[in-house]
Design a protein around this motif. Sequence first.
Motif, mmCIF file in Angstrom:
data_model
loop_
_atom_site.group_PDB
_atom_site.id
_atom_site.type_symbol
_atom_site.label_atom_id
_atom_site.label_comp_id
_atom_site.label_asym_id
_atom_site.label_seq_id
_atom_site.Cartn_x
_atom_site.Cartn_y
_atom_site.Cartn_z
ATOM 1 N N LEU A 168 0.717 -1.326 0.042
ATOM 2 C CA LEU A 168 0.216 0.086 -0.076
ATOM 3 C C LEU A 168 0.875 1.170 -0.122
ATOM 4 N N GLY A 169 2.263 1.108 0.151
ATOM 5 C CA GLY A 169 3.032 2.234 0.040
ATOM 6 C C GLY A 169 2.853 2.995 1.472
ATOM 7 N N ASP A 170 3.093 4.356 1.157
ATOM 8 C CA ASP A 170 2.991 5.519 2.369
ATOM 9 C C ASP A 170 1.565 5.833 2.959
ATOM 10 N N VAL A 171 1.323 6.015 4.105
ATOM 11 C CA VAL A 171 0.352 6.827 4.564
ATOM 12 C C VAL A 171 0.279 8.009 3.896
ATOM 13 N N LEU A 172 -0.968 8.370 3.434
ATOM 14 C CA LEU A 172 -1.309 9.804 2.678
ATOM 15 C C LEU A 172 -1.958 10.686 3.465
ATOM 16 N N MET A 173 -1.634 11.807 3.570
ATOM 17 C CA MET A 173 -2.399 13.083 4.107
ATOM 18 C C MET A 173 -2.514 13.928 3.048
ATOM 19 N N THR A 174 -3.800 14.339 2.999
ATOM 20 C CA THR A 174 -4.221 15.566 2.212
ATOM 21 C C THR A 174 -5.249 16.727 2.463
ATOM 22 N N VAL A 175 -4.812 17.657 2.837
ATOM 23 C CA VAL A 175 -5.629 19.013 3.176
ATOM 24 C C VAL A 175 -6.643 19.163 1.989
ATOM 25 N N THR A 176 -8.067 18.915 2.274
ATOM 26 C CA THR A 176 -8.891 18.859 0.928
ATOM 27 C C THR A 176 -9.978 20.058 1.482
ATOM 28 N N MET A 177 -9.977 20.620 2.489
ATOM 29 C CA MET A 177 -10.896 21.755 2.679
ATOM 30 C C MET A 177 -10.372 22.750 3.557
ATOM 31 N N ILE A 178 -10.782 23.933 3.395
ATOM 32 C CA ILE A 178 -10.235 25.141 4.241
ATOM 33 C C ILE A 178 -11.196 26.357 4.549
ATOM 34 N N ASN A 179 -11.409 26.633 5.704
ATOM 35 C CA ASN A 179 -12.515 27.901 5.749
ATOM 36 C C ASN A 179 -11.836 28.787 7.017
ATOM 37 N N GLY A 180 -11.596 29.958 6.567
ATOM 38 C CA GLY A 180 -11.422 30.834 7.652
ATOM 39 C C GLY A 180 -11.732 32.423 7.307
ATOM 40 N N GLY A 181 -12.010 33.259 8.395
ATOM 41 C CA GLY A 181 -12.353 34.492 7.984
ATOM 42 C C GLY A 181 -13.809 34.976 7.874
ATOM 43 N N THR A 182 -14.182 36.431 8.504
ATOM 44 C CA THR A 182 -15.554 36.625 8.019
ATOM 45 C C THR A 182 -15.667 37.809 7.244
ATOM 46 N N GLN A 183 -14.521 38.823 7.201
ATOM 47 C CA GLN A 183 -14.454 39.836 6.233
ATOM 48 C C GLN A 183 -13.049 40.204 6.249
ATOM 49 N N HIS A 184 -12.813 41.169 4.979
ATOM 50 C CA HIS A 184 -11.483 41.361 4.654
ATOM 51 C C HIS A 184 -10.576 41.960 5.624
ATOM 52 N N ASN A 185 -11.490 42.934 6.420
ATOM 53 C CA ASN A 185 -10.722 43.754 7.449
ATOM 54 C C ASN A 185 -10.725 43.345 8.701
ATOM 55 N N VAL A 186 -10.989 41.962 8.879
ATOM 56 C CA VAL A 186 -11.025 41.379 10.418
ATOM 57 C C VAL A 186 -9.899 40.254 10.325
ATOM 58 N N VAL A 187 -8.979 40.393 11.423
ATOM 59 C CA VAL A 187 -8.221 39.397 11.382
ATOM 60 C C VAL A 187 -8.877 38.185 11.996
ATOM 61 N N PRO A 188 -8.668 36.794 11.509
ATOM 62 C CA PRO A 188 -9.603 35.827 11.918
ATOM 63 C C PRO A 188 -9.126 35.271 13.200
ATOM 64 N N ALA A 189 -10.059 35.010 13.878
ATOM 65 C CA ALA A 189 -9.738 34.229 15.385
ATOM 66 C C ALA A 189 -9.698 32.730 15.197
ATOM 67 N N GLU A 190 -10.352 32.328 14.093
ATOM 68 C CA GLU A 190 -10.472 30.877 13.788
ATOM 69 C C GLU A 190 -10.259 30.387 12.435
ATOM 70 N N CYS A 191 -9.738 29.381 12.089
ATOM 71 C CA CYS A 191 -9.507 28.697 10.724
ATOM 72 C C CYS A 191 -9.768 27.340 10.777
ATOM 73 N N ASP A 192 -10.759 26.695 10.199
ATOM 74 C CA ASP A 192 -11.007 25.069 10.234
ATOM 75 C C ASP A 192 -10.682 24.701 8.695
ATOM 76 N N PHE A 193 -9.879 23.453 8.735
ATOM 77 C CA PHE A 193 -9.543 22.822 7.597
ATOM 78 C C PHE A 193 -9.838 21.144 8.083
ATOM 79 N N THR A 194 -9.937 20.587 6.795
ATOM 80 C CA THR A 194 -9.915 19.053 6.713
ATOM 81 C C THR A 194 -8.993 18.299 6.041
ATOM 82 N N VAL A 195 -8.616 17.094 6.769
ATOM 83 C CA VAL A 195 -7.583 16.420 6.322
ATOM 84 C C VAL A 195 -7.990 15.103 5.994
#
Length: 359
Positions: free
Chosen positions: A223-250
């Motif tokens: 089977l070779g190597d364990v493979l990890m791939t980041v497939t989704m990301i979501n962060g921020g609410t508007q352009h002028n606000v530094v985001p306090a949270e960022c979500d992503f899926t692996v």
Amino acid sequence: MFEVMADIEKLTEESIGLLKEMIRTESFSRQEDEVAGLIEKFLGESGLHTIRRGNNILVYNKNFDCRKRTILLNSHLDTVKPNPAYTRDPFAPDEADGKIYGLGSNDAGASVVSLIAVARYFYERNDLKYNICLALTAEEECSGNGGIESVLPEIPNVDSALVGEPTGMNMAIAEKGLLVIDCKSHGRAGHAARQEGESAIYQAMRDIAWFQTYKFPKNSDLLGDVLMTVTMINGGTQHNVVPAECDFTVDIRITECYTHKEVLDTIRKNVSCDVVPRSVRLRSSSILESHPFVLAGKELGLQTFGSPTMSDQALIPYPSVKIGPGESARSHSADEFIKREEIENGIKIYINLLDRILK
């Protein structure tokens, strides 16, 4: 019922007829009721006794002997939703140039009807070394709890399993497991114009870079190597606000070299984000090359390989092989198809393979 290989032609024609009816019948995951009813009716009219459990169907050989071990034959009834690039009607079983087009024709309708043909072929035999249980199950495409896991506890004395999925009728003797994790990076909110706060996106980027570059030290021969791939990301609410949270899926494909816990422990030691697994049910599987299934397959000239794609094999806690007509690359594709000759060849190989094990 069926006594000689000359009956393969009849079995093939009836199997293709059933497959066309299946293609006409919408059967998305958790919506398999109608297709289960269709197959239940076909099996009953063919003289086989069926057991219905939800949208799952079980068939045991007529001369079932509780003193014997059981060979499990499994494939799934559900399909994914049609690929948006379809140029044909996904629910119209058109046939052209020896190909039968339609949603689920390759994944895994061809395996379903071929295994039904096998169950019919062996149903009345009274000279079998093992019992046979055909389990046509639901919710494979969404790894749901109402599928194979819900019926396994009632199938007695399972020795090993054959899982029908498109493999070109070669033998997958190992299969990668799946671990999906949801990650949350934390920062501190602030105004972008004043460079306030700490961006959770930058925190996430550091962890994402680790997922991209880290290599687990153990490598699987099949089977070779364990493979990890980041497939989704979501962060921020508007352009002028530094985001306090960022979500992503692996998406993580695990080999038999590691357990889900070992992989999770390694991840948590190396990243700063919160890590929450969606499930730890979908484990990697493998079978010894000395197992009778593998030896019988090699006698027939079948090639062995390790499969990067997942199936209900991940939920079957017995030695198992994955074999079926069709090609994995066609699964979930637009204008999915199966070749007529692939079904006929699949039935022949399944019967020859099981003949070597059951007698």
